[in-house]
Design an enzyme around this catalytic site. Structure first.
Site, PDB file in Angstrom:
ATOM      1  N   GLY A  90       0.809  -1.221   0.000  1.00 26.29           N
ATOM      2  CA  GLY A  90       0.000   0.000   0.000  1.00 26.29           C
ATOM      3  C   GLY A  90       0.841   1.270   0.000  1.00 26.29           C
ATOM      4  O   GLY A  90       1.965   1.289   0.503  1.00 26.29           O
ATOM      5  N   ARG A 154       1.215  -5.933  -4.970  1.00 25.12           N
ATOM      6  CA  ARG A 154       1.184  -6.801  -3.788  1.00 25.12           C
ATOM      7  C   ARG A 154       1.691  -8.214  -4.052  1.00 25.12           C
ATOM      8  O   ARG A 154       1.525  -9.105  -3.217  1.00 25.12           O
ATOM      9  CB  ARG A 154      -0.240  -6.841  -3.219  1.00 25.12           C
ATOM     10  N   ASP A 185       5.410  -7.723   5.476  1.00 21.89           N
ATOM     11  CA  ASP A 185       5.460  -8.820   4.505  1.00 21.89           C
ATOM     12  C   ASP A 185       6.553  -8.602   3.465  1.00 21.89           C
ATOM     13  O   ASP A 185       7.299  -9.518   3.130  1.00 21.89           O
ATOM     14  CB  ASP A 185       4.111  -8.947   3.786  1.00 21.89           C
ATOM     15  N   LYS A 211       8.368   0.904   5.414  1.00 26.37           N
ATOM     16  CA  LYS A 211       7.240   1.698   4.944  1.00 26.37           C
ATOM     17  C   LYS A 211       5.944   1.137   5.468  1.00 26.37           C
ATOM     18  O   LYS A 211       5.711  -0.060   5.330  1.00 26.37           O
ATOM     19  CB  LYS A 211       7.185   1.663   3.415  1.00 26.37           C
ATOM     20  N   THR A 212       5.105   1.893   6.042  1.00 31.20           N
ATOM     21  CA  THR A 212       3.687   1.584   6.246  1.00 31.20           C
ATOM     22  C   THR A 212       3.036   2.670   7.095  1.00 31.20           C
ATOM     23  O   THR A 212       3.559   3.048   8.139  1.00 31.20           O
ATOM     24  CB  THR A 212       3.434   0.207   6.899  1.00 31.20           C
ATOM     25  N   ASP A 214       0.588   2.171   8.747  1.00 33.47           N
ATOM     26  CA  ASP A 214       0.004   1.502   9.907  1.00 33.47           C
ATOM     27  C   ASP A 214       0.868   1.627  11.161  1.00 33.47           C
ATOM     28  O   ASP A 214       0.371   1.431  12.269  1.00 33.47           O
ATOM     29  CB  ASP A 214      -0.226   0.014   9.614  1.00 33.47           C
TER      30      ASP A 214
END
Lengths: 573, 573
Positions: A90, A154, A185, A211-212, A214
């Site tokens: 994402g 992805r 992941d 990176k994220t 979240d």
């Protein structure tokens, strides 16, 4: 092509960088620290990563810091390097600055260096689909949001045939290094690839970048993942605006679901920034084994108490992953997934939603059936309808905010009859996610990502593999940030996935003993009853540094800067 | 109380004001222009507004501009004035600055002046519930969003008993003037109140201020309503972020519904700022009598063509009021409202949705029944369920974006079978409204609202009633803005409401001959097929004036500044 005025201005923004990275890269040395282990499952991981497990932490330092106690390695003789980058998963604000930092670093290292971008995510590594990233291209994307320079995807690189395809690509392209920008992941895949390349005698190094949005990819040495700062600032702008609307109109309860997958970091950060009446934290729900009915009752109690004070409005933040952390819902979802996987054909053969419902009810255990039947029809229908290609319930597509509203409405009606609630309940549901993933990176993320790109360059220059770029001291001034690398295996443990044990980077969930949650839990009772909203406003890129440059509250609470900084985005007056 | 860092900084922002208003208010004179008429229905309005119809336009000018051809009135001798303000209807960014401008103006006029704020909207005028607005209070709200300083409400003052209650309040409080900050309905009420006070020999003057994010309260002399600029900038930030996400992930069509009631000004402005693939304009749908099926087919054609070019993603903007502008839907809703009003008890006696559906189907005409039955079940259920206290369908609660997605999905499946579509369609629905109504006002709205407050003060000082504050030349530099008053009756016509003819301010819908729509319609075909997104980013309050101070594209196209300014928020490169 039309470009917004802000974007034109942002092209000219020069990211701040640590002092160490301002000078000649040939003066930057690598100092190896202690060797590392993993989060757990040391033996299993050591055998799976025979060549890359246990590598030491790496800090880059200036050659002038030489001292006898901790030897360091000088940089090799400069030569043109061939490095490729791939964006995975994402979007997160700042990805383009990682590319820009890496590009600038490589060119500073040697003018003949080449940066290649694989297109469309990891699938590009497999197919070899790529572009060369030249100065014109990268300049047009400096300090912008999005991953559109090279796209993302992805696809996971985890099978033997995929490793072989990736090996073929990097060998054919004679890559010195492959930089993988991704979340847990994707960095797990990067670790596997690094090990595979070493094992296969392929000289291409593999370097990860955290990176994220979240915020769940962190440990002692990875202080935060990029994008979290900008995304939470964007969501907090919107939450603050809605909160101001709520306490101006004084008639709506706004239930706001926030992206963030399993972890509640985003919701917690936004709560610390905006002081809503309620913010549910999935990790706490799981720790306390709360039932849906208990959560609903607690919401209703807050609503009823506020109503007694004439406040028929409020703000509730709901983390996206909540539903999976409610034990009874988790059990139901697990059973649904199992039943549908085992008896998929039977289920698919049923042609009406009603027939599906009848079938599933008899297929579930008594306890799961009770939970299923207690759900509002529109939610139980979603549980059956929105499934991924493996037949699994798509938890992120469940309208948890609607579920809570429906249950709260029903329970308040009962309380009204019981005489324990006398208010009027009107609600509005929101979901924020896509609004923040591609925002222009905040100054913090712009600086952090550019520095991550430079750090990835140094890791490539120094021939490290199986490392993730690490920038530390992020709550100090940028000049003082420290840079280095963390072995990817240090972040890993073994987990059951699709029926077998796999090495994976352990998701960092909200730590209920950590300062961000503790500060939140100390204050939330007062926020619940007394309207205490804070309005952060839109992300500012120009103006007073306190407004424009501050990192997230989470990181400032987790890692207080040497100089006391207790404002966390607002001041008490 | 906690205050965000941005809010602290914004407290210190000094709104820019026109040169005329920088000096001594005693030097500001009123020049009466030509007498005015109305939008239509002159005779009816002249008889309803016997005392306030046809008043002249008013311009405030500096005493030094005296000339023989157009005489002007000097200001009266300063004395302390008692003025009250009320906020009416939905929130719009900048309301607090109207209060601040009015407060500062009154204090500049005479230190003994008093500003009173009625609490909770027009209901406060009826009950007399109020606070005095002192310097400390107003300072804490300067340049902030929201209406929370005194609240707002939707009570209408239109019956004789309400006029009497209002008259009693303003008389008891010895108010020199009442300033009504509101949209078309609230300003209609202000006009009625002004007329009533004159008729009743009450000396309190009534002055309107044009507020609404919807942008539908404007005419030649009211260039824009406040809040439109900030709200559309906030929505455009989000649309831009989502567009960047769309073209990074390359797999979703985002359908974004935007607030704005009947008019499509907000959608049009956001389209001009962000260049989406599709922006539906309700006024055009009505003008061309498009059916829902035609709209859906047109969307599908765009989706199919983009799919041919490998672009399986896009952005569609949907104005909130669309459904009412589709002739067949309008007819259906009208029939539903009539049936439910006429046979409410029968309908209410039915206890299941299915029974209601069967009943309504037999009650509708054949043509309405066909439209009703063609709707997806979740939408037709909404039409029956979400009704206001009068039994009317609440059009703004219909998920038009979901309706379009459902219909498009169905039609694309057919097209796939027919071989005219080969793509993959995944969609995400959004609705933006509450996110923008209480944002920190943009510099434009902060300046405009503060100037509106000063202008309302001058109208009170000069004893005008039945006027709305008017600030013009808004596309020139603030120093050159012109200020004055427009008779409220000039904005009015007669319309049928609840079965009888009423004087109302005519909503300014999107003018299909106007420049904003013409520029949009010239470019949209290219935006539809070629990804041309512009990313405006978050509203900036500090930094380059081009980024921070530009007014909306709509107003710049409607009223080009003397110095050509063709950038409309971005530049082509």
């Amino acid at each position: 092509m039309s470009i917004s005025l802000l974007q034109q201005e942002r092209h000219r923004y020069l990211p701040k960088v640590p002092d160490l990275l301002r000078g000649d890269f040939r003066r930057v040395c690598a100092r190896r620290g202690l060797s590392t282990t993993a989060v757990a499952d040391y033996d299993a991981l050591r055998s799976l990563f025979a060549r890359t497990y246990g590598q030491p932490l790496v800090n880059f330092v200036n050659a002038s810091e030489k001292n006898e106690d901790s030897p360091m390695e000088t940089a090799p003789e400069p030569r043109g390097l061939r490095v490729a980058i791939v964006l995975s998963g994402g979007q997160a604000p700042g990805g383009h600055n990682v590319i820009a930092g890496l590009f600038d670093g490589l060119k500073r290292w040697h003018a003949d260096s080449v940066l290649i971008g694989f297109l469309g995510g990891p699938a590009g590594v497999l197919s070899g689909d790529h572009i060369e990233i030249c100065a014109d291209r990268v300049d047009a994307y400096r300090n912008t949001g999005g991953f559109d320079l090279i796209g993302s995807g992805r696809t996971k690189i985890e099978s033997e045939s995929q490793f072989a395809a990736a090996a073929q690509t990097v060998t054919r392209m004679a890559l010195d290094a492959l930089v993988v920008v991704g979340g847990d992941d994707s960095n797990t895949n990067a670790a596997l690839l690094a090990e595979h390349f070493v094992n296969s005698g392929i000289s291409t190094k593999v370097i990860g970048v955290p990176k994220t949005i979240d915020g769940d990819l962190k440990n002692e040495a990875i202080e935060t993942s990029f994008g979290f700062d900008t995304a939470t600032k964007t969501y907090s702008e919107l939450i603050g605006n809605i909160a101001r609307d709520a306490c101006s109109a004084r008639k709506y309860w706004h239930f706001i679901k926030l992206m963030g997958r399993s972890a509640s970091h985003i919701a917690l950060e936004c709560a610390l920034k905006t002081q809503p009446n309620v913010c549910l934290i999935s990790e706490e729900v799981a720790a306390q084994s709360l039932t849906l009915a208990q959560i609903v009752q607690s919401l209703c109690d807050t609503i009823a108490t506020r109503a007694q004070h004439g406040e028929h409005f409020g703000i509730v933040l709901v983390p996206e992953g909540l539903i999976e952390f409610i034990p009874e819902m988790k059990a139901l979802i697990t059973e649904l997934n199992e039943v549908m996987a085992r008896r998929a054909q039977e289920f698919e053969a049923l042609d009406t939603p009603d027939a599906q419902r009848v079938w599933i009810e008899q297929a579930l255990s008594a306890s799961a059936r009770a939970v299923f039947n207690a759900l509002p029809a529109e939610i139980s229908t979603q549980l059956l309808a929105d499934r991924d290609p493996h037949g699994n319930v798509q938890v992120s597509r469940i309208d948890t905010e609607r579920l809570l509203i429906l249950q709260v409405t029903e329970r308040l009606a009962q309380m009204k009859q019981e005489g324990t609630y006398t208010g009027v309940f009107s609600s509005i549901a929101h979901f924020f996610g896509y609004e923040g993933r591609c925002a222009f990176p905040s100054n913090f993320d712009a600086d952090y990502c550019y520095t991550l790109g430079l750090t990835a360059c140094l890791l490539a220059v120094h021939r490290f593999t199986g490392y993730v770029a690490s920038v530390r001291n992020l709550t100090s001034s940028v000049a003082e940030w420290a840079v280095g690398g963390v072995p990817l295996t240090m972040l890993m443990n073994m987990e059951r996935r699709h029926g077998s044990q796999k090495p994976v980077i352990k998701k960092a969930l909200v730590d209920l003993e950590g300062m961000p949650f503790r500060v939140f839990s100390r204050r939330r009772a007062s926020w619940a009853l007394k309207t205490s909203y804070v309005y952060p406003g839109a992300v500012q890129y120009y103006g007073p540094p306190a407004v424009c440059d501050e990192p997230s509250v989470t990181i400032r609470l987790e890692r207080p800067a040497p100089a006391a900084n207790s404002s966390f985005g607002h001041r008490s007056s």
